[in-house]
Design a protein around this motif. Structure first.
Motif, PDB file in Angstrom:
ATOM      1  N   UNK A 130       0.920  -1.079   0.738  1.00  0.00           N
ATOM      2  CA  UNK A 130      -0.341  -0.017   0.453  1.00  0.00           C
ATOM      3  C   UNK A 130       0.675   1.009   0.141  1.00  0.00           C
ATOM      4  N   UNK A 131       0.175   1.937  -1.094  1.00  0.00           N
ATOM      5  CA  UNK A 131       1.044   3.636  -1.055  1.00  0.00           C
ATOM      6  C   UNK A 131       0.739   4.611   0.297  1.00  0.00           C
ATOM      7  N   UNK A 132      -0.194   3.907   1.033  1.00  0.00           N
ATOM      8  CA  UNK A 132      -0.341   4.844   1.950  1.00  0.00           C
ATOM      9  C   UNK A 132      -0.824   3.938   2.794  1.00  0.00           C
ATOM     10  N   UNK A 133       0.116   3.847   4.070  1.00  0.00           N
ATOM     11  CA  UNK A 133      -0.020   3.234   5.187  1.00  0.00           C
ATOM     12  C   UNK A 133      -0.755   2.998   6.049  1.00  0.00           C
ATOM     13  N   UNK A 134      -1.919   3.835   6.551  1.00  0.00           N
ATOM     14  CA  UNK A 134      -2.496   3.807   7.431  1.00  0.00           C
ATOM     15  C   UNK A 134      -3.980   3.169   6.545  1.00  0.00           C
ATOM     16  N   UNK A 135      -4.326   3.679   5.455  1.00  0.00           N
ATOM     17  CA  UNK A 135      -5.281   2.776   5.014  1.00  0.00           C
ATOM     18  C   UNK A 135      -5.282   1.729   4.514  1.00  0.00           C
ATOM     19  N   UNK A 136      -3.838   1.138   4.243  1.00  0.00           N
ATOM     20  CA  UNK A 136      -3.360  -0.131   4.057  1.00  0.00           C
ATOM     21  C   UNK A 136      -4.193  -0.666   5.043  1.00  0.00           C
ATOM     22  N   UNK A 137      -3.043  -0.636   6.402  1.00  0.00           N
ATOM     23  CA  UNK A 137      -3.561  -0.882   7.669  1.00  0.00           C
ATOM     24  C   UNK A 137      -4.654  -1.637   7.899  1.00  0.00           C
ATOM     25  N   UNK A 138      -5.584  -0.388   7.933  1.00  0.00           N
ATOM     26  CA  UNK A 138      -7.735  -0.143   8.263  1.00  0.00           C
ATOM     27  C   UNK A 138      -7.787  -1.326   7.411  1.00  0.00           C
ATOM     28  N   UNK A 166      -6.251  -3.119  17.148  1.00  0.00           N
ATOM     29  CA  UNK A 166      -4.823  -2.445  16.628  1.00  0.00           C
ATOM     30  C   UNK A 166      -3.449  -2.194  17.867  1.00  0.00           C
ATOM     31  N   UNK A 167      -2.578  -2.951  17.311  1.00  0.00           N
ATOM     32  CA  UNK A 167      -1.567  -2.052  17.863  1.00  0.00           C
ATOM     33  C   UNK A 167      -0.590  -2.067  17.086  1.00  0.00           C
ATOM     34  N   UNK A 168       0.001  -0.600  17.640  1.00  0.00           N
ATOM     35  CA  UNK A 168       1.090  -0.027  16.926  1.00  0.00           C
ATOM     36  C   UNK A 168       2.031   0.258  18.080  1.00  0.00           C
ATOM     37  N   UNK A 169       3.395   0.744  16.764  1.00  0.00           N
ATOM     38  CA  UNK A 169       4.183   1.293  18.017  1.00  0.00           C
ATOM     39  C   UNK A 169       4.357   2.353  17.961  1.00  0.00           C
ATOM     40  N   UNK A 170       4.410   3.629  18.765  1.00  0.00           N
ATOM     41  CA  UNK A 170       4.905   4.983  18.965  1.00  0.00           C
ATOM     42  C   UNK A 170       5.624   5.618  17.738  1.00  0.00           C
ATOM     43  N   UNK A 171       5.467   6.373  17.132  1.00  0.00           N
ATOM     44  CA  UNK A 171       6.614   6.939  16.640  1.00  0.00           C
ATOM     45  C   UNK A 171       7.674   6.966  16.505  1.00  0.00           C
ATOM     46  N   UNK A 172       9.363   5.908  15.684  1.00  0.00           N
ATOM     47  CA  UNK A 172      10.194   6.612  15.814  1.00  0.00           C
ATOM     48  C   UNK A 172      10.784   7.826  15.396  1.00  0.00           C
ATOM     49  N   UNK A 206      -0.880   8.813  14.693  1.00  0.00           N
ATOM     50  CA  UNK A 206      -2.183   9.573  15.434  1.00  0.00           C
ATOM     51  C   UNK A 206      -2.944   9.097  13.990  1.00  0.00           C
ATOM     52  N   UNK A 207      -2.738   8.988  12.683  1.00  0.00           N
ATOM     53  CA  UNK A 207      -3.253   8.988  11.290  1.00  0.00           C
ATOM     54  C   UNK A 207      -4.756   7.398  11.451  1.00  0.00           C
TER      55      UNK A 207
END
Length: 867
Positions: free
Chosen positions: A286-294, A305-311, A325-326
């Motif tokens: 996916x080009x848009x990571x949040x979109x592909x993830x959701x 959904x479990x995500x890591x805090x931003x690096x 956040x997105x």
């Protein structure tokens, strides 16, 4: 318990609604309430079957087909028919009724499902000889669970509603313990939950429902390929463990511009960690990571959904909110967990390309802004220095600005800057000033070179950006193919795993591998004729029957084609799909080769058996033959005058050797018959109080010390008397050989759940639990102190004969040390078992399983109503 009663209640409800219902076969097991429930339902007469001198009753399939009702009641789906019936299994009879347009109501116990056979044996200790393939039950349009708590079932048994009074205590203390019933109940609930889950996924796909339905906890953990992945996976696993029956899924989004910090080695290690925790690993593009993830999370109906805090560093977070956040803002009903870790603030985020242009939209806008606002400012500054700078210097400043705009915004902002800059240079800096007239040819040439150089530099920058995107996309493709290769190599079904990865990667509805029928050669006029193709494999929703039915089809060769149903794929993705298609063809051939290898495996086992048999004949049979030959030769000799005592001793030695030789030959012949499935059975009622003494007599005087305790009320067993005696001689003889002096073996017998159990107990050295199955292999002498006594067939033959009679022979540990052999045979008054017939029919079924499976694959008609 209660399933037949419930089925009959449903039959009466349908009859009251005017449905034509008949009873094809109902097994009441002598329970009066069940028999009364049949009531006024029409009963099709049963078919009488004679087998081994006994008459049995089976469902008359032809009579039901001739009656042709709307609904037929057929009990016991996993039942094995009497040998000589038209079908081996009752579910095959039911299949004929379904093919004829008759709806069937049937029943099955959870312990009879093929996939749970070993689990049930491990829990209860009882081997289920009658099984039904799970796929047969899953094809049913409706499945109803008839559930009962263990306490309620045990009360029913105690009240005499299930078994006769003399069998209640044994049943409650053995198979029907609370723990066994609770485990079986959980297996039934989980199996049915899986089927309901499949139905729900199919319904959501057919109705295009993208929202989350929280029917079961599904935890998705997003992996970036960074070192924080281990922490996220373990955190997600703990969240999933809080709810029983929840699922853990890990997903990695491969961006088309490449993913900063995505370490393939870390991803491979994290995949193994996910799978070791009972989860599954997935990878999407996916080009848009949040979109592909959701999209992935909604596709699997995830609840969390479990995500890591931003690096990324703090400065980078000021310009962009970040993926976490997105994703949280767009997640809707999906709960999002942002997990802290040690890598926070230590990474760097690369720009996100959301379109298909060489540079992102934001960079192109920034380039136009530099052109629109930067050129006037540059012109004002250079106009103020007009007296100090020559035209060549002014052109260099404008060219520098064009290059800056090209680096930021690409081709078109730079072209606009070049054209606008040439006009500004002409108007403000070439003679005559403040007009668009160019008086000198040199100035005209300078402006022309300026425009050409500016446009050329802009094109170079744009081309470099485009090549960078293509390289990143190729890297993403390679990463996806590497993941696919890993899943295929580790999977039991590589073709299905490959097609599922393709469907999941590109978010397709279904993926179908079509194979041209052998009787339909390629036709240029009708390449998409459904009659020319057959489905070799499919995953997802509704499959495609011909290449033209999908959104995309990829020809592999003249006989294979890959068809994708869903959204059309861009041309850039077709290359990776073609790679999937090539691998699918290889996986199909691999599965075909595996099937051929499975067919050849029994032949190899038979060859191995023949080799061992020849070795046994050449060595072990020679010893008693040589002894008998020596004794007879000595008796015939005229050189020695033997006394009467010596003559009797030689005759006894010859007789004993010939008896041993006869037993060895008989064992070899019976083992060969077992291997060939040609052992004849004459099942009848026989009491163990008669069979055991005959076996002891055959073993000779040294067997008189064996202590025997058989209850007088023990029911007769159903067995072949000659084969049973062979089993007892081998098992008791083995116990005598290993029992220490002064501690002879003991033999006890009891009744349990429709079976008769005989225990041969010795106090010998025993056998380690891990080596017990090894002692049942032919030509083994595990721990035998006499390496030349027999060919190692005794226990192997005994187990084979016991199973052929519908029983079993299993080892157990004797309290205080030693080995206990437990021989289980069906009780003669337990008519419903038919264990001997089931075992004989099972051997026939082994040779017909492949034909049955092929028949099921060819069947494409829809069931008329409900099974």
């Amino acid at each position: 318990m209660g399933k037949t009663f419930t089925m009959l209640e449903e039959a009466h409800r349908r009859k009251e609604r005017g449905t034509d219902v008949v009873v094809g076969f109902v097994q009441t097991h002598g329970r009066k309430h069940t028999a009364q429930m049949v009531g006024d339902l029409e009963v099709v007469p049963r078919k009488q079957m004679a087998y081994r001198g006994t008459t049995f009753e089976e469902m008359d399939v032809d009579a039901v087909l001739a009656r042709r009702p709307e609904v037929a009641i057929v009990d016991e789906l996993a039942h094995t028919n009497v040998p000589g019936s038209r079908n081996t299994k009752r579910w095959q009879d039911i299949q004929e009724l379904l093919d004829a347009g008759i709806t069937v109501l049937s029943t099955v116990n959870i312990q009879h499902l093929e996939s749970l056979n070993d689990v049930v044996q491990q829990i209860t200790g009882v081997v289920q000889h009658e099984t039904v393939p799970d796929e047969v039950v899953r094809r049913a349009e409706q499945v109803e669970l008839v559930d009962m708590t263990p306490e309620a079932l045990r009360r029913r048994m105690a009240h005499g509603n299930v078994y006769q009074a003399d069998k209640i205590d044994a049943a409650l203390g053995n198979y029907f313990r609370v723990g066994n019933l609770t485990a079986l109940r959980e297996l039934a609930l989980l199996w049915l939950a899986d089927k309901v889950d499949e139905q729900l996924d199919r319904y959501r796909a057919e109705h295009r429902i993208g929202g989350t339905w929280e029917t079961r906890e599904r935890v998705v953990v997003a992996l970036t390929g960074g070192p924080e992945g281990d922490t996220l996976i373990r955190r997600a696993a703990r969240i999933a463990a809080r709810s029983k029956g929840s699922e853990l899924l890990a997903v990695h989004v491969t961006r088309s511009d490449g993913l900063a910090g995505a370490d393939p080695a870390l991803l491979a290690r994290q995949r193994l960690l996910v799978e070791s925790l009972g989860g599954t690993y997935h990878q999407v593009i996916g080009a848009d990571v949040p979109h592909a993830l959701l999209d992935f999370a909604r596709g699997v109906n995830a609840t969390q959904l479990v995500l890591g805090a931003s690096r990324r560093g703090r400065l980078a977070q000021l310009f962009s909110t970040g993926i976490g956040v997105t994703t949280t803002a767009r997640s809707g009903p999906i709960d999002v967990h942002l997990v802290t870790h040690e890598q926070i603030g230590q990474g760097r985020r690369r720009p996100l390309l959301t379109g298909q242009a060489a540079l992102s939209r934001s960079r192109r806008i920034a380039g136009f802004a530099l052109a629109v606002f930067g050129l006037p400012l540059l012109t004002v500054v250079l106009a103020a220095l007009r007296g100090d700078l020559a035209l060549a210097s002014d052109i260099l400043f404008y060219l520098s600005w064009v290059i800056l705009v090209a680096l930021v915004g690409g081709l078109w902002p730079a072209v606009l800057t070049a054209l606008a800059g040439s006009l500004l240079l002409n108007y403000y800096f070439t003679s005559p000033i403040n007009t668009f007239t160019i008086a000198e040819t040199e100035n005209l040439l300078s402006l022309a070179v300026f425009v050409i150089v500016a446009v050329a530099v802009s094109a170079v920058v744009d081309t470099a950006a485009r090549r960078t995107r293509e390289a990143a996309h190729a890297s993403a493709d390679a990463s996806t193919l590497a993941t696919v290769a890993g899943s295929v190599l580790r999977g039991d079904r590589p073709l299905a795993a490959l097609l599922e990865r393709l469907r999941e990667t590109f978010g397709l509805e279904s993926v179908t591998l079509l194979e041209r029928r052998p009787d339909a050669p390629p036709s240029p006029d009708r390449p998409h004729d459904p009659n020319s193709w057959r489905i070799a494999a499919t995953v997802g929703g509704r499959p495609c029957a011909a290449p033209g039915e999908g959104a995309t089809d990829v020809p592999i060769d003249d006989d294979l084609a890959l068809v994708l149903r869903g959204h059309p794929l861009p041309a850039a993705d077709r290359r990776i799909v073609e790679a999937f298609a090539a691998q699918a063809a290889l996986a199909l051939r691999q599965e075909r080769l595996s099937e051929e290898a499975a067919t050849a495996r029994p032949l190899a086992e038979a060859d191995k058996m023949r080799t061992a048999l020849l070795a046994a004949v050449s060595h072990d049979l020679r010893t008693p033959l040589a002894s008998a030959k020596a004794a007879v030769t000595s008796l015939r000799s005229h050189d020695v005058d033997f006394s009467d005592e010596d003559r009797d001793e030689l005759l006894a030695a010859a007789d004993e050797s010939l008896d041993k030789l006869a037993r060895l030959v008989a064992n070899l012949l019976d083992m060969s018959r077992l291997q060939a499935g040609a052992l004849g059975l004459a099942l009848t009622e026989i009491g163990l109080e008669d069979a055991v003494p005959r076996a002891l007599d055959e073993l000779g005087p040294h067997a008189r010390a064996v202590r025997v305790r058989i209850p007088p009320e023990l029911p007769a067993a159903r067995a072949d008397p000659a084969l049973l005696e062979r089993v007892l001689v081998n098992v008791i003889g083995n116990a005598l050989r290993f029992s220490p002096a002064g501690q002879p073996p003991r033999i006890t017998a009891s009744e349990h759940a429709g079976t008769v159990q005989l225990r041969v107990i010795d106090q010998g050295p025993g056998i380690a639990e891990g080596a017990r199955e090894h002692m049942f292999q032919p030509f083994q002498r595990l721990g035998d102190r006499d390496n030349h006594n027999g060919v190692g067939l005794g226990l192997a033959l005994s187990r084979g004969l016991a199973e052929a009679m519908g029983g079993s022979l299993v080892p157990d540990t004797t309290p205080g040390g030693g080995l206990t052999m437990i021989l289980t045979l069906p009780s003669a008054d337990a008519r419903q078992d038919l264990a001997a017939e089931a075992a004989a029919a099972a051997r026939v079924a082994e040779t017909t399983d492949r034909a049955i499976v092929q028949r099921l694959r060819r069947r494409t008609t829809t069931k008329p109503e409900a099974t």
